[in-house]
Design a protein around this motif. Structure first.
Motif, short mmCIF file in Angstrom:
data_model
loop_
_atom_site.label_atom_id
_atom_site.label_comp_id
_atom_site.label_asym_id
_atom_site.label_seq_id
_atom_site.Cartn_x
_atom_site.Cartn_y
_atom_site.Cartn_z
N VAL A 122 0.83 -1.20 0.00
CA VAL A 122 0.00 0.00 0.00
C VAL A 122 0.87 1.26 0.00
O VAL A 122 0.70 2.15 -0.84
CB VAL A 122 -0.94 0.01 1.22
CG1 VAL A 122 -1.79 1.28 1.24
CG2 VAL A 122 -1.83 -1.23 1.22
N THR A 123 1.81 1.34 0.94
CA THR A 123 2.64 2.55 1.05
C THR A 123 3.54 2.72 -0.17
O THR A 123 3.74 3.84 -0.65
CB THR A 123 3.50 2.51 2.32
OG1 THR A 123 4.32 1.33 2.32
CG2 THR A 123 2.63 2.49 3.56
N GLU A 124 4.08 1.63 -0.68
CA GLU A 124 4.94 1.71 -1.86
C GLU A 124 4.15 2.18 -3.08
O GLU A 124 4.65 2.97 -3.89
CB GLU A 124 5.59 0.35 -2.15
CG GLU A 124 6.63 -0.04 -1.12
CD GLU A 124 6.95 -1.53 -1.13
OE1 GLU A 124 6.54 -2.21 -2.11
OE2 GLU A 124 7.59 -2.02 -0.19
N THR A 125 2.90 1.74 -3.19
CA THR A 125 2.06 2.14 -4.32
C THR A 125 1.75 3.64 -4.26
O THR A 125 1.72 4.32 -5.29
CB THR A 125 0.76 1.32 -4.34
OG1 THR A 125 1.09 -0.06 -4.50
CG2 THR A 125 -0.15 1.75 -5.48
N ALA B 270 11.18 -1.87 -6.30
CA ALA B 270 12.36 -2.14 -5.47
C ALA B 270 13.05 -0.83 -5.09
O ALA B 270 13.55 -0.68 -3.98
CB ALA B 270 13.32 -3.05 -6.21
N GLU B 271 13.08 0.13 -6.02
CA GLU B 271 13.67 1.44 -5.73
C GLU B 271 12.89 2.15 -4.61
O GLU B 271 13.48 2.73 -3.70
CB GLU B 271 13.66 2.32 -6.98
CG GLU B 271 14.61 1.87 -8.08
CD GLU B 271 14.54 2.78 -9.29
OE1 GLU B 271 14.03 3.91 -9.15
OE2 GLU B 271 14.97 2.35 -10.38
N ILE B 272 11.56 2.09 -4.71
CA ILE B 272 10.71 2.73 -3.71
C ILE B 272 10.88 2.06 -2.35
O ILE B 272 10.95 2.71 -1.31
CB ILE B 272 9.24 2.70 -4.15
CG1 ILE B 272 9.03 3.60 -5.37
CG2 ILE B 272 8.33 3.13 -3.01
CD1 ILE B 272 9.30 5.07 -5.14
N LYS B 273 10.97 0.74 -2.36
CA LYS B 273 11.17 -0.01 -1.11
C LYS B 273 12.46 0.41 -0.43
O LYS B 273 12.51 0.63 0.78
CB LYS B 273 11.19 -1.51 -1.40
CG LYS B 273 11.17 -2.39 -0.16
CD LYS B 273 11.27 -3.86 -0.52
CE LYS B 273 10.04 -4.34 -1.24
NZ LYS B 273 8.85 -4.41 -0.33
N GLU B 274 13.52 0.57 -1.21
CA GLU B 274 14.81 0.98 -0.67
C GLU B 274 14.76 2.43 -0.18
O GLU B 274 15.34 2.77 0.85
CB GLU B 274 15.91 0.82 -1.72
CG GLU B 274 17.29 1.25 -1.26
CD GLU B 274 17.78 0.51 -0.03
OE1 GLU B 274 18.56 1.10 0.75
OE2 GLU B 274 17.37 -0.65 0.19
N LEU B 275 14.05 3.29 -0.91
CA LEU B 275 13.90 4.68 -0.50
C LEU B 275 13.20 4.78 0.86
O LEU B 275 13.65 5.52 1.75
CB LEU B 275 13.10 5.46 -1.55
CG LEU B 275 12.74 6.90 -1.21
CD1 LEU B 275 13.99 7.75 -0.96
CD2 LEU B 275 11.88 7.52 -2.32
N ILE B 276 12.12 4.03 1.03
CA ILE B 276 11.40 4.04 2.31
C ILE B 276 12.28 3.50 3.43
O ILE B 276 12.28 4.03 4.55
CB ILE B 276 10.09 3.24 2.20
CG1 ILE B 276 9.12 3.93 1.24
CG2 ILE B 276 9.43 3.08 3.58
CD1 ILE B 276 7.85 3.15 0.98
N ASN B 277 13.07 2.47 3.14
CA ASN B 277 13.99 1.93 4.14
C ASN B 277 15.01 2.97 4.58
O ASN B 277 15.34 3.07 5.77
CB ASN B 277 14.73 0.71 3.58
CG ASN B 277 13.83 -0.53 3.52
OD1 ASN B 277 12.86 -0.63 4.26
ND2 ASN B 277 14.16 -1.46 2.64
N GLN B 278 15.50 3.75 3.62
CA GLN B 278 16.46 4.81 3.95
C GLN B 278 15.81 5.91 4.78
O GLN B 278 16.38 6.39 5.76
CB GLN B 278 17.05 5.40 2.66
CG GLN B 278 17.97 4.46 1.90
CD GLN B 278 19.20 4.08 2.69
OE1 GLN B 278 19.80 4.89 3.40
NE2 GLN B 278 19.59 2.81 2.58
N LEU B 279 14.60 6.32 4.41
CA LEU B 279 13.89 7.37 5.14
C LEU B 279 13.54 6.93 6.55
O LEU B 279 13.52 7.73 7.49
CB LEU B 279 12.61 7.76 4.38
CG LEU B 279 12.80 8.45 3.04
CD1 LEU B 279 11.46 8.60 2.32
CD2 LEU B 279 13.44 9.83 3.23
#
Length: 266
Positions: free
Chosen positions: A147-150, A217-226
């Protein structure tokens, strides 16, 4: 009645992280109601397997009286993947029916966007199968992170504000799609699988190579960094789709009905 130890870990070891959120999603979004017949779709991945385990337990608890059909739609998996799915179903005590399709074969002819075509063919097949089995709902294994990644993908790559809904009506079919794992975090699903030493298949598609270099996968990594500097960032993203102030948007639309902030100045 004997309940296997893996199912017990859902309601005991992971009660707060998984079972409570699963039941809250059903309650808050009114996903399952008395008299429903639900088609539970198992792809073989961790999410759909956990979904089947949770619905199986919830069904047996009889909090809500409903029926469920557990199915595995085989788009063209190799023997190794099929055997792994069967092995895991046995471990989880899930009795599922297998249905053969030629979706991977059809997707092989699509060069531009095979993943989009594959998703569309799978969805169409599931809608038809649900009607054939007299199911009024289809349960899918999308979780909180989907949901959040979308939401973020739509903003950064699609120039739009939207997300996956916990419950939707299928177009042209008399069925609804529900997502009972809507509030469950992917990390907790992974922890549950690791705790029980369970190994699941991934996409298992032989048409495209999934090396993790996708936009998701890019978005998942971005959220992990944030999350390193703002632990609540994913929840804030999720809440942004609940806390929408239409008066503060430049424009929005409801289907074909469009509105703009300038409407207030006419």
């Amino acid at each position: 009645m004997h309940i296997n130890h893996i199912e017990n870990t859902v309601t005991k070891n992971f009660k707060k992280q998984i079972w409570t959120k699963f039941r809250r999603g059903i309650r808050d979004y009114k996903l399952i109601q008395s008299g429903d017949k639900i088609l539970v779709c198992i792809s073989g991945g961790k999410d759909s397997m956990l979904l089947a385990q949770c619905i199986s337990r919830f069904h047996r608890n009889k909090e809500i009286l409903f029926d469920a059909e557990y199915i595995v739609m085989n788009p063209g998996y190799n023997t190794e993947s099929l055997n792994k799915i069967k092995e895991n179903l046995k471990l989880l005590d899930i009795d599922a029916k297998f249905y053969e399709t030629r979706i991977f074969e059809s997707v092989e002819k699509e060069k531009k966007n095979p993943c989009f075509l594959c998703a569309r063919l799978r969805r169409g097949w599931l809608y038809k199968k649900a009607e054939e089995l007299d199911c009024n709902k289809i349960a899918l294994g999308h979780h909180f992170d989907d949901v959040t990644e979308t939401i973020l993908m739509g903003i950064l790559y699609g120039s739009q504000m939207q997300t996956i809904l916990p419950r939707i009506k299928a177009e042209n079919y008399n069925v609804e799609v529900i997502r009972p794992l809507y509030l469950v975090h992917e990390s907790d699903i992974i922890n549950w699988a690791d705790f029980n030493n369970l190994k699941f298949i991934n996409c298992a598609c032989h048409v495209t190579k999934h090396d993790g270099n996708s936009k998701r996968a890019e978005i998942k990594e971005l959220i992990n960094q944030l999350r390193k500097t703002n632990p609540a960032v994913d929840m804030n993203i999720f809440r942004s789709a609940e806390n929408v102030n239409l008066k503060k948007l430049i424009s929005y639309h409801n289907g074909d009905e469009y509105h703009c902030f300038l409407d207030e100045f006419k």
